[in-house]
Write a protein that holds these residues in place. Sequence first.
Motif, PDB file in Angstrom:
ATOM      1  N   LEU A  79     -17.316 -14.490 -16.681  1.00  0.00           N
ATOM      2  CA  LEU A  79     -18.453 -15.313 -17.084  1.00  0.00           C
ATOM      3  C   LEU A  79     -18.003 -16.757 -17.257  1.00  0.00           C
ATOM      4  O   LEU A  79     -17.025 -17.057 -17.938  1.00  0.00           O
ATOM      5  CB  LEU A  79     -19.051 -14.794 -18.395  1.00  0.00           C
ATOM      6  CG  LEU A  79     -19.815 -13.478 -18.294  1.00  0.00           C
ATOM      7  CD1 LEU A  79     -20.385 -13.111 -19.642  1.00  0.00           C
ATOM      8  CD2 LEU A  79     -20.933 -13.569 -17.274  1.00  0.00           C
TER       9      LEU A  79
ATOM     10  N   GLU B  41     -21.859 -11.654 -12.327  1.00  0.00           N
ATOM     11  CA  GLU B  41     -22.893 -12.422 -11.641  1.00  0.00           C
ATOM     12  C   GLU B  41     -24.282 -11.857 -11.935  1.00  0.00           C
ATOM     13  O   GLU B  41     -25.261 -12.602 -12.051  1.00  0.00           O
ATOM     14  CB  GLU B  41     -22.624 -12.410 -10.132  1.00  0.00           C
ATOM     15  CG  GLU B  41     -21.376 -13.189  -9.723  1.00  0.00           C
ATOM     16  CD  GLU B  41     -21.043 -13.013  -8.259  1.00  0.00           C
ATOM     17  OE1 GLU B  41     -21.814 -12.312  -7.563  1.00  0.00           O
ATOM     18  OE2 GLU B  41     -20.032 -13.567  -7.796  1.00  0.00           O
TER      19      GLU B  41
ATOM     20  N   TYR C 225     -26.030 -13.309 -15.045  1.00  0.00           N
ATOM     21  CA  TYR C 225     -26.731 -14.571 -14.880  1.00  0.00           C
ATOM     22  C   TYR C 225     -28.100 -14.369 -14.237  1.00  0.00           C
ATOM     23  O   TYR C 225     -29.000 -15.172 -14.420  1.00  0.00           O
ATOM     24  CB  TYR C 225     -25.897 -15.536 -14.028  1.00  0.00           C
ATOM     25  CG  TYR C 225     -24.724 -16.113 -14.759  1.00  0.00           C
ATOM     26  CD1 TYR C 225     -24.898 -16.789 -15.966  1.00  0.00           C
ATOM     27  CD2 TYR C 225     -23.424 -15.990 -14.277  1.00  0.00           C
ATOM     28  CE1 TYR C 225     -23.832 -17.326 -16.647  1.00  0.00           C
ATOM     29  CE2 TYR C 225     -22.352 -16.527 -14.952  1.00  0.00           C
ATOM     30  CZ  TYR C 225     -22.561 -17.190 -16.132  1.00  0.00           C
ATOM     31  OH  TYR C 225     -21.496 -17.719 -16.822  1.00  0.00           O
ATOM     32  N   LYS C 226     -28.236 -13.289 -13.481  1.00  0.00           N
ATOM     33  CA  LYS C 226     -29.514 -13.006 -12.840  1.00  0.00           C
ATOM     34  C   LYS C 226     -30.454 -12.209 -13.752  1.00  0.00           C
ATOM     35  O   LYS C 226     -31.549 -11.868 -13.358  1.00  0.00           O
ATOM     36  CB  LYS C 226     -29.277 -12.220 -11.555  1.00  0.00           C
ATOM     37  CG  LYS C 226     -28.608 -13.013 -10.447  1.00  0.00           C
ATOM     38  CD  LYS C 226     -29.598 -13.940  -9.763  1.00  0.00           C
ATOM     39  CE  LYS C 226     -28.986 -14.587  -8.549  1.00  0.00           C
ATOM     40  NZ  LYS C 226     -28.789 -13.658  -7.436  1.00  0.00           N
TER      41      LYS C 226
ATOM     42  N   ALA D 174     -26.661 -22.555 -12.329  1.00  0.00           N
ATOM     43  CA  ALA D 174     -26.416 -22.177 -13.734  1.00  0.00           C
ATOM     44  C   ALA D 174     -27.489 -22.699 -14.668  1.00  0.00           C
ATOM     45  O   ALA D 174     -27.503 -22.340 -15.844  1.00  0.00           O
ATOM     46  CB  ALA D 174     -25.052 -22.708 -14.172  1.00  0.00           C
TER      47      ALA D 174
ATOM     48  N   SER E  11     -26.273 -10.840 -23.655  1.00  0.00           N
ATOM     49  CA  SER E  11     -26.492 -11.855 -22.639  1.00  0.00           C
ATOM     50  C   SER E  11     -25.803 -13.132 -23.109  1.00  0.00           C
ATOM     51  O   SER E  11     -25.479 -13.273 -24.295  1.00  0.00           O
ATOM     52  CB  SER E  11     -27.987 -12.100 -22.426  1.00  0.00           C
ATOM     53  OG  SER E  11     -28.200 -12.906 -21.289  1.00  0.00           O
TER      54      SER E  11
ATOM     55  N   ASN F  28     -29.293 -20.521 -17.161  1.00  0.00           N
ATOM     56  CA  ASN F  28     -28.586 -20.007 -18.321  1.00  0.00           C
ATOM     57  C   ASN F  28     -28.127 -21.117 -19.253  1.00  0.00           C
ATOM     58  O   ASN F  28     -27.291 -20.893 -20.132  1.00  0.00           O
ATOM     59  CB  ASN F  28     -27.368 -19.184 -17.883  1.00  0.00           C
ATOM     60  CG  ASN F  28     -27.757 -17.965 -17.079  1.00  0.00           C
ATOM     61  OD1 ASN F  28     -27.776 -18.012 -15.860  1.00  0.00           O
ATOM     62  ND2 ASN F  28     -28.098 -16.887 -17.756  1.00  0.00           N
TER      63      ASN F  28
END
Length: 1809
Positions: free
Chosen positions: A775, A745, A748-749, A186, A822, A189
């Motif tokens: 999330l 997911e 996050y990428k 993580a 985002s 982010n």
Amino acid sequence: MASSTNPSTWSTVDVVEWLRKCNLEQYASSFQENEVDGSLLLDDGFDDNIIKGLIPVLKHRVLFNNERKKIKGVTVSPSVQIDNYDAVPETQVQSLNVDTYTTNLKATLGLSQPLPRLGSKAHCKWNSAERSSISLDTSHLIQSFNTIHTTLINRHTLSDEAQDLLSNLFKHIYASPEGNNEQFYACFNVLVDEPISSAVILRNIQQNRSLKPHVIDSLQRFHGLSDVMHSLLLCLDSSETELGSFVDIVDQITKYTLIVCTIESLSFDSQRFFSNLIFKNDLPVPLAYYTPNEFKINFNNLIEPLCFSRHRLMLLMGSPTSVGLGKTSLIPYIFQNKRSECLNIDGNQELRSGCIDTVLAEFKKSCSYAVFDVHGTMNVLNEDLITTIQVHSSIQVLCVTESDLHQGSFLADTLNYSSETRTKPTIIVIFDSNYNKKNYNSTSILGDFQKQFQNEQWQNAVFMTAPVLQSTAVNSSFNTVRRTQRLRQSFMDSFNTLQAKIEEQPQCESIFAIQAYYLATKSETNVCPSPVYRLQILSELDGLFGQLNDNTQNLSITTPVSYLDGAILNCEKQLSASWQEPPNSIQQQLMELRQEYDRIDRIPPYTDFFIKLITKRSYVELLLTEKYLQYWRAQYEPPLINRMTLAKKDAMTHLSCIKQLEAVGQDEISQKTEAERENIENQLLLLRNEFKSHEDLIHNIENQLANVDLTIGLFCDEILAVYEHCPKLFDSNNLFTLLTQKLSELMYKGFSFHILRGRPLRCHSKLMQESLRFLHQSTNKAPFVLTVIGEQSSAKSSLLNSTFGCNFRVSAGRCTIGMYMSVVRWHDYTIAIFDTEGLMSLEESGSIFDNQMVSMAMLSSHMVLVNHKGEFSSSLEHLIGMSFYAKLQIRSPLKPKLLFILRDQSDTTATGIFFRQLSKFKENLYNNSKFLKSSIDDELEINDQNVILLPNAFSSDTNTELGIEQTWRNRTFPMKILELRNMIFKNLTDANLEVYIDLANLYQRILCNWNAIDKLGPNLLACKTLYELSVMNELRDIANDIILNSVNMVNQEGQQRIDSVLASTRLEDQSNSDTDNLIGLFDVALQSIHQKNIKLAVVEFHSKTQRSCFPLELKQKVEKMIDPPIAHIQVLLRDEFGERLYKARRNARVSNAQRRLIDNVKSRFDQNMNLSIEELQVHIEEAYTAERETLNQTVRPEFETPDLITTKILNFYNSTLHSKTANIRHGNVYNLLPSFGIDQFRKRCRDFDDTWECMVKREPQETDTSHPLVRAFRRFLFGSPPDEYAEELWYYLKDKVIYWFNDPYNNYKNKKLLLPIFAELLPQLRADISKLVCERFQSSSDSRVITHVIELIENLLSANIIKQNLKHLNKCTLISDVALIALKTLINEAIKIEQHRHTLELEKARKELIDWRNSMQTQIQVMRDSFEQGKNMADIVINEIYDEVGRIILEKILHDVTADIIKSQFINHDAIQHQAYQESFVQANGENILKYVLDINRYFLELSLREINTSLVSIIHAQTLNAQQIILSIITKANSIVQATHQDNARSIANAIEQGISAQNLSVLPVDSKFALSKIISLPIQNIDNFKRGFKVILLKTNEVREKVDILTRDVEKNALAGCKLRLSRRLGCQSCCPGCGAKCSRSEPHEAEVFQPWYECKCGRHRCKCRKPEPILVNSHESAHHLAGAFHGIKYHKAHTPTLSLCYQNWKTSAMIIADDEEVFPIQKYYYQYHPEWYNSLNNQTVHGTACNEDLPPADQRRAWMIVRHVLVGHYSSSGMIDHPHYDPTLYPKVDSLPSDYKPKWNDSELK
């Protein structure tokens, strides 16, 4: 160490020895007791539970796992441990004694290493014809045992000094990976808590924390680790003694070591992602590198960047003699976009020896390379990897020295490895120590090399020389430039020579090909030849996309649901915009699109592929697909982008010319001649046409670009659309849940959520909302919302990516469509970031798009980043101003902070000038928004210091040495990004985070905001600036007055024309074509009236708008608004004419049917006088049947169909909105009501069907098999607990009404609100509309009904339960649905009335026809007996007399009573209101008080009826008084005519009676001159005397006249009462009620606007006010002289819930209005000014002149009245939570006899008194 190099073969003793080496010897006994050997140690079953039992201490367990991981890596890759260098023959050791530099280098290294390419590895026999083809499975290749390959090293590989340095580096800046090695971390982010500094570094080192977060942060900001290196440098000055070991090695830390240590601190999945950041910062990515005790080859670092690419591969390697001479430094001379600062050339030479980096470089714009840079030279550690790279490279650059002519075999071993490598394009660079000498020529050394290797079959090898770039010799700048240019030219010449051969080389598409070949090559025997590798997924993608190109309809093929959904929405919007006359072509297209949309009943093939790709395959395959699509797009986008650029340039040129011509002032134009003015107009027309053509071209190119813009995001949007279309398709295999998890997911990428997507933009998606729940949030804190807005192509997305580490899509032009989301974290805050579509683009020019997008940002965000290039602009000012206006109307609890980011600034320190510009910017907003009577500070926070100046992210300059232009990332930009972050974080901590509960709730609020903006935007945001809005309102007020007068004139003239046409037209024999011609002639006359009044209106408008402050463009825009309302009245007149014409035709056709029936019988009888009665009877029946069918066919089509009624009412509604929307009142209901096209309305109704059924099916059912919701209503209505009812109601309705509520998860609160809205307010609204239609407007053609319906909607919104819960309700969504319910109710009621009227009319016509048939049959039957024939005729005559007299009496009564109502001074709204108050509250009449409070309109009608009752009774009595005498005189006259006649035909006698009665002078009763005995047919009278005797019995019927007159009088009274009530209801004025007490407006309709003095807050001393008062405005105000205590209207005290016993205007300036649990408006005066300005004047006057203005209590009469009815009202309002006061002060509230709680008032409005 252990006896075997393969840990899997270790014995238990070997394992114990290994534990000792790991400093874990204390656990040796446990391992021995459990017989743990090597195979068990490495087995997957040796899991955490077993390890915990063997090693209980957590710290030691972590150390064990780390060491175990290392040996597991060794077992995966057969180790090449170099234990015994002495075993290598001396002949194999090459001397490095080339010159002084290399000699010193060898002395420094002090090592001897075995050479590669020996034995079985030396050569590879290769026949390319033998190459096989292999399909690769990427999911297998990304497994750790295929990506990580380690080799143990010892003191012979690296010196002790190097080993110690490496250990210390890892000790201080490395952190062990956490958790599962395959999970994604993580940290990508999460923003760092504080920026990097020496203090932060030292603190982290001291606390054993790595620098990983700061390394990632630096790369995300594109700082290239420069900030980290600078902070490390400052650590040298540290005085921290305990950190001495770290400080000692600080100067040995390089960017390369930071990257390596960070890579090793990450999981495998994170490593793959991290490598993207390295490449984006233009840094080399390590492929092979050293870690403590091992040499590692890590393919993870290249998997994502090079999973699929079009880069050609280059191998850059040197011989042992060239080590340290500057091989890596050659890269900038080969590639123009590379600078030495970005290369791995620093730090310990030994730690780089044998390592391999990957550098992405651009040789030309269309030719890029992935350069594999081998540091040092080839050795046994990297030999297999180099071999693999060499095989797949397109070119190899090999560096040698002069020593390689005579010593060693580097070139031979490298190039002669195989026949393929022998012919590979190769540049052999010879480091020449004499290169820099003047007049030196390299021809000699080049000749030596060429001669030495002339027998080798190196067909594509080119030799060149280069200087020793690591030489310490000092050269002049002249020599440096000369050397640089010469070296650059040598490389250019070499590449040009080899270019054709390079392009012939097979291109390696993926790093997976290198990896797969390496897995085969690393074994002891060579693999030859190299297979042709092809990724499985690429073959699948070719199958899907290989058939598509720029000429195919890609969107309809690949994303059919999204495509059709967008096309349907687009058609619906077009129909909504053209609601007056919707084009049939669009309606037809819409129908076809919907049919095609409905036919999709399965997941489309492309969507199915991407669903499986997301849910079942690896992320790498998804990324590989995205890159495949990127290359697919690159085939078609460049030429389209070039065409778009040229088209925009041409369009801007024309637009500039248009503005220049439009800028010519009115005075200048007036001074020009007519010819000159005409020339200017012609030029403008020509330019506008050309600009329009360029706009069309731009839209066309944009559509073409969209057609080829196939991306992963597009297919994700299609998945969302497919789910919305058919959710059942996702029920199998838990697909819905799996998709939501995988989509979250992906965020996050780097795959951001597409919140607003498609064209037209749409937002709703259940799938997306559920994805947001997955999330991860570190705390329970609500999200902080940040949105960026700015011009198109202003690098908004890049800004967010740099600031927050996001991965928003970036490219030239409009790459952001709609809005993306985002999520990142900082500390324990969750930050939701929205990237919006660019503003001020030519693609959206002329639309309201920009206003909508900026308004969306302002409504939804805590902070808005205004990204702008250059200085502040007026365009930006206008957009923010209009968003302020939108925010006033669409209320939002957020007050966004605006942060202005000015890009591309050359001087980022010159903030002062921009602070002043922002101050002026804000001042302009203040001035332009004054007319709105609200301060911009109340809605937006614009701080004069909130300005950040950013330089360009890239710097560009000419490299004087190379003579070329180079571009690189600016180092100031990332530092300024930190400044921007700090400002954002500072504002974040002060933000109101209670608005959004979590991300899913945020999405719902975003959806509601967009729905409001999308629906209201076309009306609310049509103006581009506040100035335009203010002028438009002023011009529209002028126009509205003119329109009103013109409408009255057109209506008056049209009505006269209708009367004239109908009076002069015979309708009896008119055909349909005749009617059409008549309507056509009427239309021509009406058009003439319309044109005449339009001209007069336009002339008047011009005369009233001659002031220069009115811009010509706005005047023209408002002038266009004059025609539609006048044209609309023309439509109404046409409808009314048609209605009256068709009504007259119906009557005429009924009469014709009757006449034809008679004529038919007469004709048949005349043809054959001998026909028997029976034959005539049969003929009558046949003729009746035929005429009845004809009547049915002619009457039925002349009634309005449901579709026509729906269209008409919606047109009235939209027209009303169009004329009243976009006004300056805050929260005005007209600004919040959506317009409805017919198709849109029907679709919304279908979606709302379940909710509608809940409202209409409120009657209990006989059995328990009814719908559960109906049972819920039954239980509620018949005593079931409200809680149970609320639960069931919520269960069945929550999906439909969830968007009414701001917090979807607060079920308790939502259910509590839904119950009173659904069980009380909406049923009351429906009942009021039904009553309104039935009692006041009995035709859908009356457009006034819409105004009253909107007033009823406004009353609902003013209900106490709504006002007190505005914070919990989404007002825009609620109003939209309430409007839908109201319109559907109105339409249904209108349809029912029309159908009822149709049924009655048809039934009446049939009944009359039956009466005629029966009459004729009777006349035929009695024809044989003249006496009976005479009696029958007498009956017919007397019945006709009764009917005609009754009709005329009723008309006279209604005429007279209407005149009395108009003349009465007591029957007006104000007088009735006063009387109602007197007879209820003042007289303390409990029943009347309840009538006043519960149904004031009916009570007013009851009192009005009482007032007119005497007059009505008198009129009825006067008109019926002489009815008996007149009827008797007519009977006598008829008899005398018959007795005196000599005619022998019944029809002839009837004609004589008609003439006689018409000629009779009866002044008391003006009998209609058309009195006719039409039922009597022409039949012979056989005996006239007997006929006369039979007719004479009419005199005997005079005895029945009295009884008949009584019946007639009762019918007249009944009909007169109904007609009187209808006329009275139209006199009862406005339907609006005071929002504070429910008092009815006492003004008649229509209201006239009056001056409204806006409230303002004065902080001056008393009687010393110096504040500038706001300018007064005109408002259509309401007024009531009798305001009530709030308790009567259900208002209760906050929290106590007891009745509010004070008037709405009391405590006007001293108390607050509670509008939510934690929100209040102070004082009450301000509340009414903000929320109900139409009542403000009335209440403000009452505070001075009201009966209780100086008291805190209601008047005594109201206090007494409350005590009388309190039990009834408390029970009535108990559902909203009201409870009675436990005690009342008897001195203020007298003890009286209270009505019981179940008391029901009795109404007296159903009969005359």
